[in-house]
Scaffold this motif. Structure first.
Motif, PDB file in Angstrom:
ATOM      1  N   ILE A  25       0.817  -1.221   0.000  1.00 54.29           N
ATOM      2  CA  ILE A  25       0.000   0.000   0.000  1.00 54.29           C
ATOM      3  C   ILE A  25       0.850   1.270   0.000  1.00 54.29           C
ATOM      4  O   ILE A  25       1.771   1.425   0.803  1.00 54.29           O
ATOM      5  N   ARG A  26       0.514   2.164  -0.930  1.00 50.07           N
ATOM      6  CA  ARG A  26       1.132   3.493  -0.989  1.00 50.07           C
ATOM      7  C   ARG A  26       0.214   4.485  -0.305  1.00 50.07           C
ATOM      8  O   ARG A  26      -1.013   4.461  -0.519  1.00 50.07           O
ATOM      9  N   PRO A  27       0.724   5.393   0.513  1.00 49.06           N
ATOM     10  CA  PRO A  27      -0.120   6.313   1.285  1.00 49.06           C
ATOM     11  C   PRO A  27      -1.101   7.116   0.441  1.00 49.06           C
ATOM     12  O   PRO A  27      -2.222   7.399   0.872  1.00 49.06           O
ATOM     13  N   GLY A  28      -0.701   7.497  -0.777  1.00 49.55           N
ATOM     14  CA  GLY A  28      -1.575   8.325  -1.600  1.00 49.55           C
ATOM     15  C   GLY A  28      -2.375   7.563  -2.633  1.00 49.55           C
ATOM     16  O   GLY A  28      -2.981   8.171  -3.532  1.00 49.55           O
ATOM     17  N   TYR A  31      -7.456   2.294  -3.343  1.00 52.76           N
ATOM     18  CA  TYR A  31      -7.585   0.852  -3.143  1.00 52.76           C
ATOM     19  C   TYR A  31      -9.055   0.445  -3.083  1.00 52.76           C
ATOM     20  O   TYR A  31      -9.911   1.239  -2.705  1.00 52.76           O
ATOM     21  N   GLU A  47      -5.500   2.616   7.696  1.00 48.80           N
ATOM     22  CA  GLU A  47      -4.398   2.957   8.600  1.00 48.80           C
ATOM     23  C   GLU A  47      -3.110   3.226   7.843  1.00 48.80           C
ATOM     24  O   GLU A  47      -2.262   4.011   8.294  1.00 48.80           O
ATOM     25  N   LYS A  48      -2.945   2.599   6.693  1.00 42.09           N
ATOM     26  CA  LYS A  48      -1.727   2.772   5.903  1.00 42.09           C
ATOM     27  C   LYS A  48      -1.836   3.897   4.880  1.00 42.09           C
ATOM     28  O   LYS A  48      -0.837   4.298   4.282  1.00 42.09           O
ATOM     29  N   LEU A  49      -3.051   4.379   4.658  1.00 40.83           N
ATOM     30  CA  LEU A  49      -3.246   5.472   3.708  1.00 40.83           C
ATOM     31  C   LEU A  49      -3.019   6.826   4.368  1.00 40.83           C
ATOM     32  O   LEU A  49      -3.327   7.013   5.542  1.00 40.83           O
ATOM     33  N   GLY A  50      -2.508   7.760   3.570  1.00 37.37           N
ATOM     34  CA  GLY A  50      -2.370   9.131   4.039  1.00 37.37           C
ATOM     35  C   GLY A  50      -3.662   9.901   3.811  1.00 37.37           C
ATOM     36  O   GLY A  50      -4.674   9.337   3.364  1.00 37.37           O
ATOM     37  N   ASP A  52      -4.517  11.837   1.495  1.00 43.31           N
ATOM     38  CA  ASP A  52      -4.945  11.892   0.092  1.00 43.31           C
ATOM     39  C   ASP A  52      -5.310  10.523  -0.473  1.00 43.31           C
ATOM     40  O   ASP A  52      -5.735  10.421  -1.631  1.00 43.31           O
ATOM     41  N   GLY A  53      -5.141   9.468   0.319  1.00 41.33           N
ATOM     42  CA  GLY A  53      -5.488   8.133  -0.144  1.00 41.33           C
ATOM     43  C   GLY A  53      -6.996   7.948  -0.166  1.00 41.33           C
ATOM     44  O   GLY A  53      -7.757   8.671   0.489  1.00 41.33           O
ATOM     45  N   ARG A  73     -12.289   9.359   3.562  1.00 45.96           N
ATOM     46  CA  ARG A  73     -11.501   8.733   2.496  1.00 45.96           C
ATOM     47  C   ARG A  73     -12.174   7.485   1.936  1.00 45.96           C
ATOM     48  O   ARG A  73     -11.703   6.935   0.937  1.00 45.96           O
TER      49      ARG A  73
END
Length: 311
Positions: A25-28, A31, A47-50, A52-53, A73
């Motif tokens: 997973i990339r924060p931005g 998914y 929890e792993k997203l920033g 902007d995710g 989000r």
């Protein structure tokens, strides 16, 4: 690293950490959780997203909507995941960075006797995941022909005496026999071969798969995955029986469901857009098996969208 999942009353997500790691997973990123359920995997993604995710969550079961977290989000879509691409486009999403599907029936669904999924509880012989659908297991058993029932029990439940069972049901069925879980079990009890619980579980699995068109929905999802994943995006799919796992394994390996036979004088121009990340399926570790019996049959496979040279 422990594979034990966080505890949730509605549904204990299997292979929790392994699935999140597999998605990379990339924060931005954007998914999709195709099977939101109790929201266990979704919470892990969030929890792993920033800030902007984004997370797009699908679930056709209206009970799942009570588990949606208050988070700007997340976008919840109350539909079957077979409509993945359609609803992504409706929401102006061209590509996503990850797709997760935890297939099968949730613990919550199994534990609700009135849903008719479990052989442990009595209740209406329903089995619909989407209660807006018209066909119940009772109606299926009342209406389907002997040949149709034979196909279902043989293909979807691998029931040893599928032919005999189908003939018995069609010859002897009445509304009273097929109305409830307990009545149906008593009705077909003379047909039981081997362990009764295992036999009933195979029969119920076959009926449930047909009522919900589970394998067709999975096929439609798989066919959409290469088109919705961005380059480097990953698909993580958890299966619970060999029929599903075989489909996922073959699709991830070949990039399509129908594989052409090799021809000695022709070269195929098709190149798979997917790269297999899990050479073998990921299964539950001992600590998870102790904490969650349902994880014993879970298999996780992960594939990544790759850039083809001609693109």
């Amino acid at each position: 690293m422990s594979s034990q999942s966080p505890a949730y009353d509605y549904h204990l997500p299997v292979l929790y950490k392994e699935t999140l790691e597999g998605l990379n997973i990339r924060p931005g990123g954007i998914y999709v959780d195709c099977t939101f359920g109790g929201g266990g995997h979704s919470r892990g993604i969030l929890e792993k997203l920033g800030p902007d995710g984004r997370l797009i969550a699908f679930d056709q079961d209206s009970d799942a909507q009570a588990n949606i977290p208050k988070d700007d989000r997340i976008l919840f879509i109350a539909q079957n995941f077979r409509y993945l691409q359609r609803f992504l486009r409706l929401n102006e999403i061209e590509a996503v960075d990850g797709v997760l599907a935890d297939l099968g029936v949730s613990s919550h669904q199994f534990d609700q006797g009135e849903r008719g999924f479990s052989i442990r509880f009595d209740g209406p012989l329903d089995m619909r995941m989407d209660r807006r659908a018209s066909l119940t297991a009772q109606q299926l058993l009342e209406q389907y022909s002997e040949q149709e029932l034979l196909r279902i029990f043989s293909n979807y439940g691998e029931v040893s005496n599928s032919k005999t069972l189908a003939k018995f049901i069609v010859t002897n069925r009445t509304a009273g026999h097929l109305k409830t879980v307990q009545a149906f079990k008593e009705f077909i009890h003379p047909m039981v071969k081997g362990n009764p619980n295992k036999y009933f579980a195979q029969v119920f699995q076959a009926l449930r798969i047909q009522v919900n068109e589970e394998l067709l929905a999975l096929q439609e999802l798989l066919e959409q995955i290469p088109g919705v994943l961005a380059k480097g995006g990953r698909a993580a799919i958890i299966t619970f029986h060999s029929l599903e796992d075989r489909m996922v394994k073959n699709f991830f390996k070949n990039g399509r469901l129908e594989v052409e036979e090799e021809h000695p004088f022709l070269n195929s121009t098709f190149r798979s857009p997917l790269k297999v990340i899990t050479r073998k399926p990921v299964t539950a570790r001992p600590e998870e098996l102790r904490a969650n019996n349902r994880s014993r049959s879970a298999k996780l496979r992960v594939a990544e969208k790759i850039a083809l040279s001609q693109e």
